[in-house]
Scaffold this motif. Structure first.
Motif, PDB file in Angstrom:
ATOM      1  N   SER A   1      28.075  76.404  79.335  1.00  0.00           N
ATOM      2  CA  SER A   1      28.916  76.715  78.175  1.00  0.00           C
ATOM      3  C   SER A   1      29.555  75.436  77.662  1.00  0.00           C
ATOM      4  O   SER A   1      29.715  74.468  78.405  1.00  0.00           O
ATOM      5  CB  SER A   1      30.008  77.713  78.584  1.00  0.00           C
ATOM      6  OG  SER A   1      30.971  77.819  77.556  1.00  0.00           O
TER       7      SER A   1
ATOM      8  N   VAL B   1      26.326  83.355  73.785  1.00  0.00           N
ATOM      9  CA  VAL B   1      25.394  83.418  72.654  1.00  0.00           C
ATOM     10  C   VAL B   1      25.921  82.456  71.600  1.00  0.00           C
ATOM     11  O   VAL B   1      27.038  82.606  71.111  1.00  0.00           O
ATOM     12  CB  VAL B   1      25.338  84.847  72.049  1.00  0.00           C
ATOM     13  CG1 VAL B   1      24.345  84.892  70.889  1.00  0.00           C
ATOM     14  CG2 VAL B   1      24.977  85.875  73.109  1.00  0.00           C
ATOM     15  N   TYR B   2      25.153  81.434  71.304  1.00  0.00           N
ATOM     16  CA  TYR B   2      25.494  80.525  70.210  1.00  0.00           C
ATOM     17  C   TYR B   2      24.387  80.641  69.164  1.00  0.00           C
ATOM     18  O   TYR B   2      23.240  80.247  69.431  1.00  0.00           O
ATOM     19  CB  TYR B   2      25.601  79.073  70.705  1.00  0.00           C
ATOM     20  CG  TYR B   2      26.800  78.749  71.594  1.00  0.00           C
ATOM     21  CD1 TYR B   2      27.980  79.479  71.560  1.00  0.00           C
ATOM     22  CD2 TYR B   2      26.746  77.665  72.463  1.00  0.00           C
ATOM     23  CE1 TYR B   2      29.066  79.159  72.373  1.00  0.00           C
ATOM     24  CE2 TYR B   2      27.831  77.327  73.272  1.00  0.00           C
ATOM     25  CZ  TYR B   2      28.981  78.084  73.223  1.00  0.00           C
ATOM     26  OH  TYR B   2      30.054  77.746  74.030  1.00  0.00           O
TER      27      TYR B   2
ATOM     28  N   THR C   1      32.515  82.629  79.065  1.00  0.00           N
ATOM     29  CA  THR C   1      31.378  82.711  79.993  1.00  0.00           C
ATOM     30  C   THR C   1      31.794  82.230  81.378  1.00  0.00           C
ATOM     31  O   THR C   1      31.391  82.808  82.398  1.00  0.00           O
ATOM     32  CB  THR C   1      30.188  81.884  79.457  1.00  0.00           C
ATOM     33  OG1 THR C   1      30.042  82.140  78.054  1.00  0.00           O
ATOM     34  CG2 THR C   1      28.912  82.245  80.163  1.00  0.00           C
TER      35      THR C   1
HETATM   36  C1  LIG Z   1      28.586  77.613  67.857  1.00  0.00           C
HETATM   37  C2  LIG Z   1      28.862  79.070  68.117  1.00  0.00           C
HETATM   38  C3  LIG Z   1      27.932  80.005  67.742  1.00  0.00           C
HETATM   39  C4  LIG Z   1      28.148  81.354  68.011  1.00  0.00           C
HETATM   40  N1  LIG Z   1      27.188  82.260  67.673  1.00  0.00           N
HETATM   41  C5  LIG Z   1      27.341  83.563  68.032  1.00  0.00           C
HETATM   42  C6  LIG Z   1      26.307  84.516  67.781  1.00  0.00           C
HETATM   43  O1  LIG Z   1      25.256  84.215  67.236  1.00  0.00           O
HETATM   44  N2  LIG Z   1      26.512  85.800  68.172  1.00  0.00           N
HETATM   45  C7  LIG Z   1      27.670  86.191  68.798  1.00  0.00           C
HETATM   46  O2  LIG Z   1      27.786  87.368  69.149  1.00  0.00           O
HETATM   47  N3  LIG Z   1      28.664  85.304  69.055  1.00  0.00           N
HETATM   48  C8  LIG Z   1      28.524  84.014  68.690  1.00  0.00           C
HETATM   49  N4  LIG Z   1      29.520  83.093  68.959  1.00  0.00           N
HETATM   50  C9  LIG Z   1      30.706  83.545  69.709  1.00  0.00           C
HETATM   51  C10 LIG Z   1      30.548  83.214  71.197  1.00  0.00           C
HETATM   52  O3  LIG Z   1      29.315  83.658  71.704  1.00  0.00           O
HETATM   53  C11 LIG Z   1      31.647  83.894  72.030  1.00  0.00           C
HETATM   54  O4  LIG Z   1      32.912  83.524  71.578  1.00  0.00           O
HETATM   55  C12 LIG Z   1      31.448  83.505  73.490  1.00  0.00           C
HETATM   56  O5  LIG Z   1      32.166  84.402  74.306  1.00  0.00           O
HETATM   57  C13 LIG Z   1      31.919  82.094  73.745  1.00  0.00           C
HETATM   58  O6  LIG Z   1      31.743  81.788  75.100  1.00  0.00           O
HETATM   59  P1  LIG Z   1      32.333  80.426  75.706  1.00  0.00           P
HETATM   60  O7  LIG Z   1      33.844  80.578  75.723  1.00  0.00           O
HETATM   61  O8  LIG Z   1      31.754  80.319  77.062  1.00  0.00           O
HETATM   62  O9  LIG Z   1      31.884  79.336  74.788  1.00  0.00           O
HETATM   63  C14 LIG Z   1      29.344  81.772  68.662  1.00  0.00           C
HETATM   64  C15 LIG Z   1      30.301  80.796  69.014  1.00  0.00           C
HETATM   65  C16 LIG Z   1      30.072  79.472  68.754  1.00  0.00           C
HETATM   66  C17 LIG Z   1      31.098  78.451  69.161  1.00  0.00           C
END
Ligand SMILES: Cc1cc2nc3c(=O)[nH]c(=O)nc-3n(C[C@H](O)[C@H](O)[C@H](O)COP(=O)(O)O)c2cc1C
Length: 156
Positions: free
Chosen positions: A9, A72-73, A16
């Motif tokens: 992440s 999911v990014y 995550t």
């Molecule tokens: C660059 C970026 C792209 C993202 N794209 C999506 C996406 O396509 N679909 C979705 O459901 N969430 C999307 N999100 C939200 C993240 O998946 C969600 O906030 C996730 O829990 C972040 O986990 P982390 O804190 O480990 O980064 C996106 C966030 C970022 C920063």
């Protein structure tokens, strides 16, 4: 079953990360955070063969079950996870012995995102990759995190 979580992440204490730690409260396993390893993008000439990828994979093959943990990014796995997954290609060329050691293991997916469900195009690469490498893809668990991850919502 000896289990390893591979965490990838962009946020150290993010959703995550928290989901992985919640999992570890219920299941004995070891966590490998890709941010602790210097692993560079796949290179056809394998000029990066001495980076941390081989060190990590040598450790991971001592486990029975591997859990890919990624947010999911943009409908896909994190860039860090994609670099790691791309490097698994090394196991088909210069590190075949290590590649063979992966066969027969199992793996699963832990993921977070904002949408209600993880898109099929997000899960499919893990399933297909596992199949290609002879690993049994057992399950995926997706946690919808609209704001910040709240443990209580997901243990009940
Ligand atoms: C660059 C970026 C792209 C993202 N794209 C999506 C996406 O396509 N679909 C979705 O459901 N969430 C999307 N999100 C939200 C993240 O998946 C969600 O906030 C996730 O829990 C972040 O986990 P982390 O804190 O480990 O980064 C996106 C966030 C970022 C920063």
């Amino acid at each position: 079953m000896k289990t390893a979580i591979i965490l990838a992440s962009s946020r150290e204490q993010g959703n995550t990360h928290q989901l992985a730690h919640l999992y570890m409260e219920h299941q004995t396993c070891d966590l490998f955070n890709l941010s602790d390893y210097a692993i560079s993008a796949f290179d056809y000439q394998h000029r990066n063969k001495n980076d941390d990828f081989k060190v990590l994979i040598k450790t991971l093959i001592t486990y029975d079950h591997l859990i890919f943990a990624t947010p999911v990014y943009w409908y896909a796995m994190s860039a860090q996870m994609k670099v790691f997954v791309d490097r698994l290609s090394d196991l088909l060329t210069i590190e075949k012995t290590l590649g063979r050691a992966l066969k027969g293991k199992s793996c699963s997916l832990l993921a977070t995102g904002e949408d209600n469900e993880a898109p099929e195009c997000f899960i499919a690469p893990f399933n297909l990759l596992a199949n290609y490498l002879g690993i049994n893809f057992t399950s995926s668990f997706y946690c919808c995190c609209r704001k910040n991850f709240i443990k209580q919502e997901h243990v009940n």
